[in-house]
Design an enzyme around this catalytic site. Structure first.
Site, PDB file in Angstrom:
ATOM      1  N   THR A  46     -33.432 -27.202  -2.589  1.00 17.10           N
ATOM      2  CA  THR A  46     -32.932 -28.310  -3.410  1.00 17.10           C
ATOM      3  C   THR A  46     -31.522 -28.058  -3.904  1.00 17.10           C
ATOM      4  OG1 THR A  46     -33.758 -27.255  -5.411  1.00 17.10           O
ATOM      5  CG2 THR A  46     -35.246 -28.814  -4.315  1.00 17.10           C
ATOM      6  N   HIS A  66     -12.323 -32.231 -11.211  1.00 18.83           N
ATOM      7  CA  HIS A  66     -12.612 -32.286 -12.648  1.00 18.83           C
ATOM      8  C   HIS A  66     -13.223 -30.998 -13.201  1.00 18.83           C
ATOM      9  CE1 HIS A  66     -12.773 -36.979 -12.953  1.00 18.83           C
ATOM     10  NE2 HIS A  66     -11.689 -36.533 -12.328  1.00 18.83           N
ATOM     11  N   HIS A  85      -8.827 -31.933 -17.987  1.00 18.51           N
ATOM     12  CA  HIS A  85      -9.995 -31.239 -17.450  1.00 18.51           C
ATOM     13  C   HIS A  85      -9.939 -29.735 -17.721  1.00 18.51           C
ATOM     14  CE1 HIS A  85     -11.197 -34.957 -15.677  1.00 18.51           C
ATOM     15  NE2 HIS A  85     -10.036 -35.052 -15.039  1.00 18.51           N
ATOM     16  N   ASP A 134     -31.237 -18.913   0.430  1.00 18.48           N
ATOM     17  CA  ASP A 134     -32.581 -18.336   0.515  1.00 18.48           C
ATOM     18  C   ASP A 134     -33.108 -18.730   1.895  1.00 18.48           C
ATOM     19  OD1 ASP A 134     -33.382 -20.970   0.279  1.00 18.48           O
ATOM     20  OD2 ASP A 134     -34.682 -20.651  -1.457  1.00 18.48           O
ATOM     21  N   CYS A 156     -29.972 -23.443  -1.174  1.00 18.18           N
ATOM     22  CA  CYS A 156     -31.437 -23.287  -1.154  1.00 18.18           C
ATOM     23  C   CYS A 156     -32.026 -24.649  -0.810  1.00 18.18           C
ATOM     24  CB  CYS A 156     -31.968 -22.683  -2.457  1.00 18.18           C
ATOM     25  SG  CYS A 156     -31.946 -23.741  -3.909  1.00 18.18           S
TER      26      CYS A 156
HETATM   27  C1  RB5 Z   1     -38.124 -22.522  -1.690  1.00 21.63           C
HETATM   28  O1  RB5 Z   1     -39.324 -23.030  -1.189  1.00 21.63           O
HETATM   29  C2  RB5 Z   1     -37.511 -23.475  -2.691  1.00 21.63           C
HETATM   30  O2  RB5 Z   1     -38.251 -23.479  -3.861  1.00 21.63           O
HETATM   31  C3  RB5 Z   1     -36.077 -23.085  -2.944  1.00 21.63           C
HETATM   32  O3  RB5 Z   1     -35.356 -23.110  -1.761  1.00 21.63           O
HETATM   33  C4  RB5 Z   1     -35.289 -23.979  -3.891  1.00 21.63           C
HETATM   34  O4  RB5 Z   1     -35.395 -25.323  -3.554  1.00 21.63           O
HETATM   35  C5  RB5 Z   1     -35.504 -23.729  -5.319  1.00 21.63           C
HETATM   36  O5  RB5 Z   1     -34.866 -24.290  -6.209  1.00 21.63           O
END
Ligand code: RB5
Length: 142
Positions: free
Chosen positions: A66, A97, A132, A8, A64
């Site tokens: 996180t 695994h 596994h 993203d 993304c």
């Molecule tokens: C975008 O701001 C953020 O929410 C996205 O990149 C991600 O971390 C969502 O899980």
């Protein structure tokens, strides 16, 4: 090895860096986005997951902020085993695994060099099979 990669907006910069860092080792198909303008991660995770489950690609990378949103979305697809990896030990185990077929990176919580190490480890580690295999076969809901 041909790898489909997407992100993203939060993962855009790291995606571009990974493509340029590994351009000699891997052939990347970049699904986008192509700028850091705000986008919704499911619009990238679903098509990438579809292409992998249809057999167009064996492996993908999704990024993304996180790693959670894009990984959660990909893991809704039967046959996708998307693993959020933030160090090379986790990356190795995700392959050994879990036979992970999608590497998920948390762009806002990983240093660039660590991300490179994770990519290198993930794509040079094999599934161990054995006990596994049985566990991995139990992941999908049929
Ligand atoms: C975008 O701001 C953020 O929410 C996205 O990149 C991600 O971390 C969502 O899980």
């Amino acid at each position: 090895m041909k790898i489909i990669i997407a992100s993203d907006h939060a993962g855009y910069e790291l995606k571009e860096k990974i493509i340029s860092q590994f351009q000699k080792e891997f052939e990347f198909d970049n699904y986008g986005p192509f700028s850091s303008e705000s986008v919704d991660y499911p619009d990238y995770a679903h098509p990438v997951a579809d292409k992998i489950t249809k057999g167009e690609y064996e492996y993908g990378i999704l990024i993304c902020g996180t790693g959670n949103g894009i990984g959660m979305t990909a893991n809704k697809h039967a046959g996708i085993r998307a693993a959020l990896c933030w160090n090379k030990e986790i990356a190795a185990l995700a392959r050994q695994h879990n036979n992970a077929n999608v590497l998920v990176l948390p762009a806002r919580f990983i240093a660039e060099n660590d991300a490179f190490e994770v990519v290198k480890t993930f794509f040079s580690t094999s599934f161990e099979g054995g006990r596994h295999q049985r566990r991995v076969e139990k992941i999908d809901i049929h």
